[in-house]
Design an enzyme around this catalytic site. Structure first.
Site, mmCIF file in Angstrom:
data_model
loop_
_atom_site.group_PDB
_atom_site.id
_atom_site.type_symbol
_atom_site.label_atom_id
_atom_site.label_comp_id
_atom_site.label_asym_id
_atom_site.label_seq_id
_atom_site.Cartn_x
_atom_site.Cartn_y
_atom_site.Cartn_z
ATOM 1 N N ASN A 112 45.966 -6.116 -25.732
ATOM 2 C CA ASN A 112 44.753 -5.564 -26.019
ATOM 3 C C ASN A 112 43.979 -4.692 -25.459
ATOM 4 O O ASN A 112 43.060 -5.544 -24.888
ATOM 5 C CB ASN A 112 43.726 -6.663 -26.714
ATOM 6 C CG ASN A 112 42.411 -7.031 -27.179
ATOM 7 O OD1 ASN A 112 42.070 -5.395 -27.939
ATOM 8 N ND2 ASN A 112 41.667 -7.727 -28.573
ATOM 9 N N SER A 146 39.320 -8.440 -33.630
ATOM 10 C CA SER A 146 38.554 -8.590 -34.930
ATOM 11 C C SER A 146 39.755 -7.155 -36.010
ATOM 12 O O SER A 146 39.961 -6.770 -35.549
ATOM 13 C CB SER A 146 36.878 -8.065 -34.988
ATOM 14 O OG SER A 146 37.291 -6.784 -33.795
ATOM 15 N N ARG A 189 35.618 -1.314 -39.140
ATOM 16 C CA ARG A 189 33.987 -2.080 -38.482
ATOM 17 C C ARG A 189 33.939 -0.505 -38.705
ATOM 18 O O ARG A 189 34.291 -0.003 -39.440
ATOM 19 C CB ARG A 189 34.263 -2.422 -37.228
ATOM 20 C CG ARG A 189 34.790 -3.994 -37.086
ATOM 21 C CD ARG A 189 35.199 -4.769 -36.280
ATOM 22 N NE ARG A 189 33.952 -4.455 -35.467
ATOM 23 C CZ ARG A 189 34.146 -4.822 -33.729
ATOM 24 N NH1 ARG A 189 34.754 -5.318 -33.157
ATOM 25 N NH2 ARG A 189 32.476 -4.907 -32.917
ATOM 26 N N HIS A 231 40.265 3.196 -27.979
ATOM 27 C CA HIS A 231 39.628 4.221 -28.648
ATOM 28 C C HIS A 231 39.555 5.195 -28.312
ATOM 29 O O HIS A 231 39.163 6.554 -28.804
ATOM 30 C CB HIS A 231 38.791 3.580 -29.334
ATOM 31 C CG HIS A 231 38.678 2.249 -30.841
ATOM 32 N ND1 HIS A 231 39.988 1.931 -30.853
ATOM 33 C CD2 HIS A 231 38.447 1.364 -30.143
ATOM 34 C CE1 HIS A 231 39.205 0.837 -31.571
ATOM 35 N NE2 HIS A 231 38.649 0.612 -30.726
ATOM 36 N N ARG A 259 36.549 3.187 -34.392
ATOM 37 C CA ARG A 259 36.860 1.833 -34.033
ATOM 38 C C ARG A 259 38.563 1.547 -35.043
ATOM 39 O O ARG A 259 39.315 1.122 -34.320
ATOM 40 C CB ARG A 259 36.829 0.318 -34.338
ATOM 41 C CG ARG A 259 35.299 0.007 -33.222
ATOM 42 C CD ARG A 259 34.793 -1.303 -33.663
ATOM 43 N NE ARG A 259 33.928 -1.410 -33.022
ATOM 44 C CZ ARG A 259 33.637 -1.480 -31.796
ATOM 45 N NH1 ARG A 259 34.256 -1.894 -30.762
ATOM 46 N NH2 ARG A 259 32.175 -2.068 -31.608
ATOM 47 N N ARG A 308 31.327 -13.932 -26.053
ATOM 48 C CA ARG A 308 31.101 -12.701 -26.275
ATOM 49 C C ARG A 308 30.758 -12.164 -27.909
ATOM 50 O O ARG A 308 31.964 -12.867 -28.028
ATOM 51 C CB ARG A 308 31.943 -10.973 -25.974
ATOM 52 C CG ARG A 308 31.392 -10.195 -26.694
ATOM 53 C CD ARG A 308 32.892 -9.600 -25.708
ATOM 54 N NE ARG A 308 32.867 -7.875 -26.666
ATOM 55 C CZ ARG A 308 33.800 -7.563 -26.508
ATOM 56 N NH1 ARG A 308 35.342 -7.507 -26.455
ATOM 57 N NH2 ARG A 308 33.724 -5.836 -27.253
ATOM 58 N N HIS A 348 44.732 -6.399 -31.703
ATOM 59 C CA HIS A 348 42.709 -6.672 -32.009
ATOM 60 C C HIS A 348 42.583 -7.995 -32.389
ATOM 61 O O HIS A 348 43.125 -8.070 -33.716
ATOM 62 C CB HIS A 348 42.188 -5.147 -33.012
ATOM 63 C CG HIS A 348 42.859 -4.221 -32.263
ATOM 64 N ND1 HIS A 348 42.065 -3.388 -30.787
ATOM 65 C CD2 HIS A 348 43.873 -3.031 -32.253
ATOM 66 C CE1 HIS A 348 43.019 -2.664 -30.151
ATOM 67 N NE2 HIS A 348 43.585 -2.533 -30.984
ATOM 68 N N TYR A 391 34.322 -12.523 -32.223
ATOM 69 C CA TYR A 391 35.639 -13.131 -31.403
ATOM 70 C C TYR A 391 35.481 -13.917 -31.111
ATOM 71 O O TYR A 391 36.958 -14.805 -30.500
ATOM 72 C CB TYR A 391 35.254 -12.261 -30.312
ATOM 73 C CG TYR A 391 35.077 -10.501 -30.425
ATOM 74 C CD1 TYR A 391 36.484 -9.498 -30.322
ATOM 75 C CD2 TYR A 391 33.522 -9.975 -29.823
ATOM 76 C CE1 TYR A 391 36.162 -8.108 -30.371
ATOM 77 C CE2 TYR A 391 34.276 -8.625 -29.862
ATOM 78 C CZ TYR A 391 34.867 -7.695 -29.943
ATOM 79 O OH TYR A 391 35.206 -6.516 -30.682
ATOM 80 N N GLU A 405 50.804 -3.924 -29.561
ATOM 81 C CA GLU A 405 49.104 -3.759 -29.620
ATOM 82 C C GLU A 405 48.460 -5.026 -30.839
ATOM 83 O O GLU A 405 49.256 -5.085 -32.118
ATOM 84 C CB GLU A 405 48.671 -2.571 -30.497
ATOM 85 C CG GLU A 405 47.537 -2.328 -30.398
ATOM 86 C CD GLU A 405 46.869 -0.811 -30.814
ATOM 87 O OE1 GLU A 405 48.090 0.475 -30.471
ATOM 88 O OE2 GLU A 405 45.916 -0.310 -31.138
ATOM 89 N N ASP A 446 49.626 6.632 -22.170
ATOM 90 C CA ASP A 446 51.107 7.641 -21.474
ATOM 91 C C ASP A 446 51.307 6.614 -20.593
ATOM 92 O O ASP A 446 53.002 6.473 -20.686
ATOM 93 C CB ASP A 446 50.548 8.431 -20.485
ATOM 94 C CG ASP A 446 50.018 10.620 -21.348
ATOM 95 O OD1 ASP A 446 50.549 9.712 -22.545
ATOM 96 O OD2 ASP A 446 48.787 11.202 -21.082
ATOM 97 N N ALA A 452 37.885 -1.676 -25.567
ATOM 98 C CA ALA A 452 37.148 -0.566 -26.210
ATOM 99 C C ALA A 452 38.200 1.070 -25.793
ATOM 100 O O ALA A 452 38.107 1.865 -26.427
ATOM 101 C CB ALA A 452 36.364 0.080 -25.553
ATOM 102 N N PRO A 506 38.519 -4.080 -21.527
ATOM 103 C CA PRO A 506 36.984 -4.401 -20.909
ATOM 104 C C PRO A 506 36.313 -5.032 -22.016
ATOM 105 O O PRO A 506 36.933 -5.202 -22.914
ATOM 106 C CB PRO A 506 37.424 -3.007 -20.967
ATOM 107 C CG PRO A 506 37.667 -2.245 -22.114
ATOM 108 C CD PRO A 506 39.347 -2.794 -21.650
ATOM 109 N N ASN A 507 35.828 -6.323 -21.325
ATOM 110 C CA ASN A 507 34.829 -6.736 -21.667
ATOM 111 C C ASN A 507 35.848 -8.093 -22.877
ATOM 112 O O ASN A 507 34.809 -8.982 -23.264
ATOM 113 C CB ASN A 507 33.914 -6.075 -23.180
ATOM 114 C CG ASN A 507 32.553 -5.122 -22.483
ATOM 115 O OD1 ASN A 507 32.222 -5.572 -21.488
ATOM 116 N ND2 ASN A 507 33.729 -3.749 -23.220
HETATM 117 C C1 DQA Z 1 38.712 -4.583 -29.522
HETATM 118 C C2 DQA Z 1 38.206 -4.184 -30.958
HETATM 119 C C3 DQA Z 1 38.193 -2.868 -29.811
HETATM 120 O O1 DQA Z 1 37.677 -1.754 -30.442
HETATM 121 C C4 DQA Z 1 36.834 -3.242 -28.858
HETATM 122 O O2 DQA Z 1 36.334 -2.239 -28.517
HETATM 123 C C5 DQA Z 1 36.799 -4.896 -28.680
HETATM 124 C C6 DQA Z 1 38.046 -5.168 -29.053
HETATM 125 C C7 DQA Z 1 39.251 -6.808 -30.913
HETATM 126 O O3 DQA Z 1 40.254 -7.393 -30.107
HETATM 127 O O4 DQA Z 1 39.005 -6.781 -31.199
HETATM 128 O O5 DQA Z 1 36.449 -4.877 -27.110
HETATM 129 O O6 DQA Z 1 40.372 -4.551 -29.041
#
Ligand code: DQA
Length: 146
Positions: free
Chosen positions: A72, A100, A105, A78, A109, A18, A98, A23, A96, A85, A75, A10-11
């Site tokens: 990735n 950031s 942070r 978390h 997170r 964003r 991320h 980012y 995995e 699963d 959110a 998401p996002n």
């Molecule tokens: C993220 C870090 C997450 O905490 C956050 O909710 C994101 C982006 C990152 O790529 O740094 O949406 O996964």
């Protein structure tokens, strides 16, 4: 040809717009084009969704035939036992990522439900993390044989 899927949660469709101080300015589509050029020997696929169930469905769909997953989960990292699963349920190994440094942070997170289900985690290196994850999957031979 080896098939690797990059999954963004998401996002992350808003990358480039964003919170650019966190980012960066580049859209993922732009970055994905350069990744595909860099890894011409790999069939790189990309999937993004803002919906937890759609991410679970995608992992099921490719998780027995593709050779690697770079995820990735935004959110959902978390919060999502369902995604954790799903990664355990399939045979395709995952890394995995991320963008950031989540550990620098907010405290919420710092915990990931996914980290115990993947081969490794790359955090805080910007979009470069996706390239390093693909490289690691290939170089460490942790991708499943085609
Ligand atoms: C993220 C870090 C997450 O905490 C956050 O909710 C994101 C982006 C990152 O790529 O740094 O949406 O996964």
């Amino acid at each position: 040809m080896k098939k690797i899927l990059i999954i963004n949660g998401p996002n992350l469709n808003l990358l480039g717009k964003r919170e650019p101080t966190i980012y960066g300015n580049q859209t993922f589509e732009e970055y994905f084009d350069t990744l595909q050029t860099q890894f011409a020997e790999v069939e790189l696929h990309y999937f993004q969704s803002n919906h937890e169930g759609a991410l679970v469905d995608k992992i099921h769909e490719i998780g027995f035939t593709f050779q690697g997953i770079v995820i990735n989960a935004g959110a959902y990292t978390h919060t999502s036992i369902a995604l954790a699963d799903a990664l355990s349920a399939v045979t395709t190994p995952a890394i995995e990522v991320h963008i950031s440094n989540v550990h620098a942070r907010e405290a919420f997170r710092h915990h990931s439900y996914l980290s115990s289900r993947v081969k490794g985690v790359i955090v805080g290196l910007g979009l470069r993390g996706y390239e390093l994850a693909v490289r690691a999957l290939l170089e460490m031979s942790i991708v499943n044989s085609p």
